[in-house]
Design a protein around this motif. Structure first.
Motif, PDB file in Angstrom:
ATOM      1  N   MET A   1      41.583  32.721  52.185  1.00 56.22           N
ATOM      2  CA  MET A   1      42.047  33.998  51.664  1.00 56.22           C
ATOM      3  C   MET A   1      43.045  34.593  52.658  1.00 56.22           C
ATOM      4  N   GLU A   2      44.190  34.999  52.191  1.00 56.89           N
ATOM      5  CA  GLU A   2      45.222  35.599  53.024  1.00 56.89           C
ATOM      6  C   GLU A   2      44.821  37.015  53.419  1.00 56.89           C
ATOM      7  N   ASP A   3      45.403  37.483  54.526  1.00 58.33           N
ATOM      8  CA  ASP A   3      45.074  38.829  55.022  1.00 58.33           C
ATOM      9  C   ASP A   3      45.318  39.917  53.987  1.00 58.33           C
ATOM     10  N   PHE A   4      46.471  39.861  53.306  1.00 62.70           N
ATOM     11  CA  PHE A   4      46.786  40.928  52.354  1.00 62.70           C
ATOM     12  C   PHE A   4      45.813  40.919  51.176  1.00 62.70           C
ATOM     13  N   GLU A   5      45.364  39.741  50.748  1.00 65.55           N
ATOM     14  CA  GLU A   5      44.367  39.666  49.676  1.00 65.55           C
ATOM     15  C   GLU A   5      43.028  40.209  50.156  1.00 65.55           C
ATOM     16  N   HIS A   6      42.712  39.846  51.372  1.00 65.24           N
ATOM     17  CA  HIS A   6      41.456  40.270  51.978  1.00 65.24           C
ATOM     18  C   HIS A   6      41.388  41.798  52.070  1.00 65.24           C
ATOM     19  N   ILE A   7      42.438  42.395  52.558  1.00 65.09           N
ATOM     20  CA  ILE A   7      42.433  43.851  52.737  1.00 65.09           C
ATOM     21  C   ILE A   7      42.429  44.563  51.392  1.00 65.09           C
ATOM     22  N   GLU A   8      43.091  43.992  50.409  1.00 65.39           N
ATOM     23  CA  GLU A   8      43.079  44.611  49.075  1.00 65.39           C
ATOM     24  C   GLU A   8      41.669  44.636  48.495  1.00 65.39           C
ATOM     25  N   LEU A   9      40.936  43.546  48.667  1.00 61.81           N
ATOM     26  CA  LEU A   9      39.548  43.505  48.209  1.00 61.81           C
ATOM     27  C   LEU A   9      38.679  44.490  48.995  1.00 61.81           C
ATOM     28  N   LEU A  10      38.951  44.593  50.301  1.00 58.31           N
ATOM     29  CA  LEU A  10      38.214  45.565  51.118  1.00 58.31           C
ATOM     30  C   LEU A  10      38.473  46.996  50.648  1.00 58.31           C
ATOM     31  N   LYS A  11      39.713  47.279  50.319  1.00 57.83           N
ATOM     32  CA  LYS A  11      40.069  48.620  49.844  1.00 57.83           C
ATOM     33  C   LYS A  11      39.325  48.977  48.567  1.00 57.83           C
ATOM     34  N   GLN A  12      38.978  47.957  47.789  1.00 57.17           N
ATOM     35  CA  GLN A  12      38.225  48.174  46.558  1.00 57.17           C
ATOM     36  C   GLN A  12      36.720  48.225  46.814  1.00 57.17           C
ATOM     37  N   GLY A  13      36.310  48.038  48.080  1.00 58.04           N
ATOM     38  CA  GLY A  13      34.895  48.092  48.428  1.00 58.04           C
ATOM     39  C   GLY A  13      34.144  46.800  48.149  1.00 58.04           C
ATOM     40  N   ASP A  14      34.843  45.699  48.065  1.00 55.15           N
ATOM     41  CA  ASP A  14      34.226  44.407  47.779  1.00 55.15           C
ATOM     42  C   ASP A  14      33.361  43.957  48.961  1.00 55.15           C
ATOM     43  N   GLU A  15      32.058  43.850  48.742  1.00 57.34           N
ATOM     44  CA  GLU A  15      31.124  43.481  49.808  1.00 57.34           C
ATOM     45  C   GLU A  15      31.297  42.026  50.231  1.00 57.34           C
ATOM     46  N   ARG A  16      31.657  41.150  49.312  1.00 53.63           N
ATOM     47  CA  ARG A  16      31.894  39.752  49.642  1.00 53.63           C
ATOM     48  C   ARG A  16      33.074  39.624  50.606  1.00 53.63           C
ATOM     49  N   ALA A  17      34.112  40.399  50.367  1.00 57.88           N
ATOM     50  CA  ALA A  17      35.275  40.393  51.263  1.00 57.88           C
ATOM     51  C   ALA A  17      34.885  40.906  52.647  1.00 57.88           C
ATOM     52  N   PHE A  18      33.997  41.889  52.664  1.00 54.94           N
ATOM     53  CA  PHE A  18      33.533  42.428  53.939  1.00 54.94           C
ATOM     54  C   PHE A  18      32.728  41.373  54.700  1.00 54.94           C
ATOM     55  N   THR A  19      31.880  40.649  53.999  1.00 54.04           N
ATOM     56  CA  THR A  19      31.101  39.573  54.623  1.00 54.04           C
ATOM     57  C   THR A  19      32.020  38.493  55.166  1.00 54.04           C
ATOM     58  N   LEU A  20      33.041  38.134  54.417  1.00 56.07           N
ATOM     59  CA  LEU A  20      34.013  37.141  54.885  1.00 56.07           C
ATOM     60  C   LEU A  20      34.771  37.644  56.119  1.00 56.07           C
ATOM     61  N   LEU A  21      35.085  38.928  56.124  1.00 54.63           N
ATOM     62  CA  LEU A  21      35.762  39.529  57.267  1.00 54.63           C
ATOM     63  C   LEU A  21      34.887  39.423  58.514  1.00 54.63           C
ATOM     64  N   ILE A  22      33.619  39.725  58.353  1.00 53.03           N
ATOM     65  CA  ILE A  22      32.688  39.624  59.482  1.00 53.03           C
ATOM     66  C   ILE A  22      32.613  38.181  59.975  1.00 53.03           C
ATOM     67  N   ASP A  23      32.489  37.240  59.041  1.00 54.45           N
ATOM     68  CA  ASP A  23      32.433  35.822  59.424  1.00 54.45           C
ATOM     69  C   ASP A  23      33.692  35.395  60.173  1.00 54.45           C
ATOM     70  N   ARG A  24      34.813  35.886  59.724  1.00 52.28           N
ATOM     71  CA  ARG A  24      36.098  35.466  60.280  1.00 52.28           C
ATOM     72  C   ARG A  24      36.417  36.103  61.637  1.00 52.28           C
ATOM     73  N   TYR A  25      36.043  37.377  61.823  1.00 56.57           N
ATOM     74  CA  TYR A  25      36.488  38.112  63.008  1.00 56.57           C
ATOM     75  C   TYR A  25      35.378  38.555  63.960  1.00 56.57           C
TER      76      TYR A  25
END
Length: 190
Positions: A1-25
């Motif tokens: 998942m690209e950064d811009f896609e990731h942040i867009e999902l985060l902006k929508q409150g997507d918990e899966r994107a947040f979990t992926l963010l934690i895994d990644r960073y």
């Protein structure tokens, strides 16, 4: 998942994107926090707080920097805040006992940070002691570049400063480290 896609999902409150963010960073944020705070418990707390801030402020991310740079910026600010709070406690005499501090701090002789492979534990202790004596901004810039391997551009973004300031901070950090370490090397490296 690209950064811009990731942040867009985060902006929508997507918990899966947040979990992926934690895994990644999470490893990156924890290592930086551990290096700056040199206390495992504080580094864990800082890491948790960084991800909480990211989740709560994702809608404010403008995309003018890389997601990793934004994360570094938040982590640096959180660590600086914790260091200042620690300093205030010391000034007002609320220090913990030496025994408690030794049990909760990262032992520099056992400190394992990616990218550091010095064989001599005494040298590691002396090196980190000298790094800790650097002024805060010099220490942060030096650690980000020499230990975490970030480019000057990434450091400038993370520290919210100019490229020339980063160059100057790292140059001054090297000069100060040479002064701090010269006595040790004159005595022990003959």
């Amino acid at each position: 998942m690209e950064d811009f896609e990731h942040i867009e999902l985060l902006k929508q409150g997507d918990e899966r994107a947040f979990t992926l963010l934690i895994d990644r960073y999470s490893k990156m944020v924890f290592n930086l926090s551990l290096q700056l705070l040199q206390n495992e418990k504080d580094a864990e707390d800082a890491t948790q707080e960084v991800f909480t801030i990211v989740f709560l402020t994702a809608k404010q991310f403008k995309g003018d920097a890389k997601l990793s740079t934004w994360m570094y910026r938040i982590a640096i600010n959180k660590c600086q805040e914790m260091i200042r709070a620690r300093s205030r406690k010391k000034r007002f005499g609320f220090m913990t006992s030496i025994d408690t501090h030794e049990n909760s701090s990262v032992s520099l002789t056992n400190f394992q940070h990616p990218g550091i492979e010095l064989e001599n534990k005494e040298r590691i202790t002396i090196l980190f002691s000298a790094i800790n004596k650097l002024p805060e901004n010099q220490r942060i810039a030096f650690v980000l570049h020499k230990i975490d391997g970030l480019s000057y551009d990434e450091i400038a973004g993370g520290m919210e400063t100019s490229l020339s300031s980063v160059e100057s901070l790292i140059f001054r950090a090297k000069q100060n480290l040479k002064k701090l370490l010269s006595d040790y090397y004159e005595e022990n490296e003959r």
